[in-house]
Write a protein that holds these residues in place. Structure first.
Motif, PDB file in Angstrom:
ATOM      1  N   PHE A 127      -4.401   7.422   6.787  1.00  0.00           N
ATOM      2  CA  PHE A 127      -5.707   6.866   7.138  1.00  0.00           C
ATOM      3  C   PHE A 127      -6.424   6.355   5.891  1.00  0.00           C
ATOM      4  O   PHE A 127      -7.100   5.325   5.934  1.00  0.00           O
ATOM      5  N   LEU A 128      -6.277   7.047   4.768  1.00  0.00           N
ATOM      6  CA  LEU A 128      -6.884   6.600   3.515  1.00  0.00           C
ATOM      7  C   LEU A 128      -6.346   5.228   3.116  1.00  0.00           C
ATOM      8  O   LEU A 128      -7.109   4.341   2.711  1.00  0.00           O
ATOM      9  N   LEU A 129      -5.039   5.057   3.224  1.00  0.00           N
ATOM     10  CA  LEU A 129      -4.434   3.765   2.886  1.00  0.00           C
ATOM     11  C   LEU A 129      -4.889   2.684   3.846  1.00  0.00           C
ATOM     12  O   LEU A 129      -5.193   1.556   3.436  1.00  0.00           O
ATOM     13  N   LEU A 130      -4.970   3.027   5.129  1.00  0.00           N
ATOM     14  CA  LEU A 130      -5.373   2.059   6.145  1.00  0.00           C
ATOM     15  C   LEU A 130      -6.835   1.650   5.978  1.00  0.00           C
ATOM     16  O   LEU A 130      -7.238   0.546   6.372  1.00  0.00           O
ATOM     17  N   SER A 131      -7.629   2.520   5.357  1.00  0.00           N
ATOM     18  CA  SER A 131      -9.067   2.241   5.201  1.00  0.00           C
ATOM     19  C   SER A 131      -9.365   1.215   4.105  1.00  0.00           C
ATOM     20  O   SER A 131     -10.482   0.677   4.048  1.00  0.00           O
ATOM     21  N   ASN A 157     -10.904  -1.183  -4.426  1.00  0.00           N
ATOM     22  CA  ASN A 157     -10.819  -0.114  -3.431  1.00  0.00           C
ATOM     23  C   ASN A 157      -9.445   0.549  -3.414  1.00  0.00           C
ATOM     24  O   ASN A 157      -9.324   1.708  -3.007  1.00  0.00           O
ATOM     25  N   SER A 158      -8.422  -0.162  -3.855  1.00  0.00           N
ATOM     26  CA  SER A 158      -7.096   0.445  -3.988  1.00  0.00           C
ATOM     27  C   SER A 158      -7.112   1.508  -5.078  1.00  0.00           C
ATOM     28  O   SER A 158      -6.562   2.603  -4.909  1.00  0.00           O
ATOM     29  N   TYR A 159      -7.749   1.203  -6.205  1.00  0.00           N
ATOM     30  CA  TYR A 159      -7.858   2.194  -7.280  1.00  0.00           C
ATOM     31  C   TYR A 159      -8.717   3.376  -6.840  1.00  0.00           C
ATOM     32  O   TYR A 159      -8.409   4.532  -7.149  1.00  0.00           O
ATOM     33  N   LYS A 160      -9.788   3.104  -6.124  1.00  0.00           N
ATOM     34  CA  LYS A 160     -10.640   4.183  -5.618  1.00  0.00           C
ATOM     35  C   LYS A 160      -9.849   5.103  -4.688  1.00  0.00           C
ATOM     36  O   LYS A 160      -9.925   6.334  -4.782  1.00  0.00           O
ATOM     37  N   THR A 161      -9.060   4.512  -3.789  1.00  0.00           N
ATOM     38  CA  THR A 161      -8.252   5.299  -2.857  1.00  0.00           C
ATOM     39  C   THR A 161      -7.177   6.090  -3.594  1.00  0.00           C
ATOM     40  O   THR A 161      -6.883   7.234  -3.233  1.00  0.00           O
ATOM     41  N   ALA A 162      -6.599   5.504  -4.634  1.00  0.00           N
ATOM     42  CA  ALA A 162      -5.594   6.214  -5.432  1.00  0.00           C
ATOM     43  C   ALA A 162      -6.201   7.470  -6.057  1.00  0.00           C
ATOM     44  O   ALA A 162      -5.565   8.535  -6.074  1.00  0.00           O
ATOM     45  N   ILE A 166      -5.147  11.379  -5.409  1.00  0.00           N
ATOM     46  CA  ILE A 166      -4.863  12.337  -6.476  1.00  0.00           C
ATOM     47  C   ILE A 166      -5.662  13.614  -6.261  1.00  0.00           C
ATOM     48  O   ILE A 166      -5.150  14.730  -6.417  1.00  0.00           O
ATOM     49  N   ALA A 167      -6.939  13.454  -5.876  1.00  0.00           N
ATOM     50  CA  ALA A 167      -7.783  14.621  -5.603  1.00  0.00           C
ATOM     51  C   ALA A 167      -7.230  15.437  -4.437  1.00  0.00           C
ATOM     52  O   ALA A 167      -7.221  16.675  -4.484  1.00  0.00           O
ATOM     53  N   SER A 168      -6.744  14.752  -3.407  1.00  0.00           N
ATOM     54  CA  SER A 168      -6.188  15.462  -2.250  1.00  0.00           C
ATOM     55  C   SER A 168      -4.901  16.194  -2.626  1.00  0.00           C
ATOM     56  O   SER A 168      -4.623  17.281  -2.104  1.00  0.00           O
ATOM     57  N   ILE A 169      -4.121  15.621  -3.553  1.00  0.00           N
ATOM     58  CA  ILE A 169      -2.906  16.281  -4.034  1.00  0.00           C
ATOM     59  C   ILE A 169      -3.262  17.573  -4.759  1.00  0.00           C
ATOM     60  O   ILE A 169      -2.633  18.623  -4.553  1.00  0.00           O
ATOM     61  N   VAL A 170      -4.280  17.505  -5.612  1.00  0.00           N
ATOM     62  CA  VAL A 170      -4.727  18.699  -6.353  1.00  0.00           C
ATOM     63  C   VAL A 170      -5.182  19.782  -5.380  1.00  0.00           C
ATOM     64  O   VAL A 170      -4.812  20.958  -5.515  1.00  0.00           O
ATOM     65  N   LEU A 171      -5.975  19.391  -4.367  1.00  0.00           N
ATOM     66  CA  LEU A 171      -6.449  20.357  -3.377  1.00  0.00           C
ATOM     67  C   LEU A 171      -5.288  20.948  -2.576  1.00  0.00           C
ATOM     68  O   LEU A 171      -5.283  22.141  -2.263  1.00  0.00           O
ATOM     69  N   THR A 172      -4.300  20.117  -2.257  1.00  0.00           N
ATOM     70  CA  THR A 172      -3.130  20.593  -1.510  1.00  0.00           C
ATOM     71  C   THR A 172      -2.328  21.589  -2.319  1.00  0.00           C
ATOM     72  O   THR A 172      -1.870  22.615  -1.799  1.00  0.00           O
TER      73      THR A 172
END
Length: 248
Positions: A127-131, A157-162, A166-172
């Motif tokens: 969904f993040l990529l699709l947004s 916005n591609s860099y922002k999503t990246a 990265i933040a979601s990877i850290v949280l995971t």
């Protein structure tokens, strides 16, 4: 061909800058350039500068991406490659993650949860990529006087999503050390949403800080981008739910 390198400002007279090595033909983004060069190049090539790029995204995100779009690209990791890399890492980690969004809903309430909301939470990374194209449209609308074209908004916005990936990877990774509970999932999801909102405001405010907007206008417009996207989500969710009822 430029008389001055856009990356280091040194005079250039050949194909590459003799000082930093960047191509002297670096130009503004267009939809054609985005598809023919960056999409293809990002898929098949791996550039240098990933650690530098990540550092910049979390210390001076808007300023660094603006500099990249305006020509200082030699030190930065390509945004398409960065998105593919973070998406791949997220996919691998998802097999080991204990995060289950369904735990936030009671057994009695699961059947009544809106299917669109279920889809969004179940495939958050996708969904993040699709947004990206939708957020790019809203950032283009709210900051149209900045005179960046839509393709350049796709890049920013591609860099922002990246960075969000990265933040979601850290949280995971952190969540891997804990047993999945409704409390953990709630903290994970709330933490990510708060980070995404705060980071987005910081990112957009920095990026457009040299475009002639007042500080108050920068913050307001930066907030309105995610607000516009959330309203768009609500509309799509309502339409999705209505169609789901019609098809039953």
């Amino acid at each position: 061909m430029y008389d001055k390198c856009l990356n280091c400002s040194q005079p250039v007279s050949t194909k590459f800058c003799s000082s930093c090595g960047q191509k002297s033909s670096t130009h503004r983004y267009s939809l054609k350039h985005f598809i023919e060069h960056d999409l293809i190049h990002g898929v098949w090539h791996v550039d240098k500068g990933i650690l530098f790029t990540v550092k910049e995204l979390f210390t001076r995100p808007g300023n660094s991406v603006r500099e990249y779009i305006l020509g200082k690209r030699v030190n930065y990791f390509n945004f398409i490659t960065l998105l593919l890399l973070t998406a791949t890492i997220s996919a691998v980690l998802s097999h080991y993650s204990t995060i289950e969004y369904s735990s936030l809903v009671s057994e009695e309430g699961k059947a009544s949860v809106d299917s669109f909301e279920n889809l969004v939470t179940s495939y958050l990374k996708f969904f993040l990529l699709l947004s990206i194209p939708f957020n790019s449209f809203f950032s283009y609308i709210w900051f149209r006087k900045a005179e960046f074209n839509y393709s350049e908004h796709l890049v920013l916005n591609s860099y922002k999503t990246a960075a969000e990936m990265i933040a979601s990877i850290v949280l995971t990774v952190i969540a891997l050390f804990f047993k999945s509970t409704p409390t953990l999932v709630s903290i994970y999801f709330t933490g990510f949403c708060l980070f995404s909102l705060g980071y987005g405001i910081w990112f957009y405010s920095q990026f457009f800080s040299q475009s002639g907007y007042s500080k108050a206008s920068l913050i307001f417009r930066s907030i309105m981008i995610p607000v516009s996207f959330m309203l768009f989500q609500c509309i799509v969710g309502l339409i999705w739910g209505f169609l789901a009822l019609m098809l039953k």
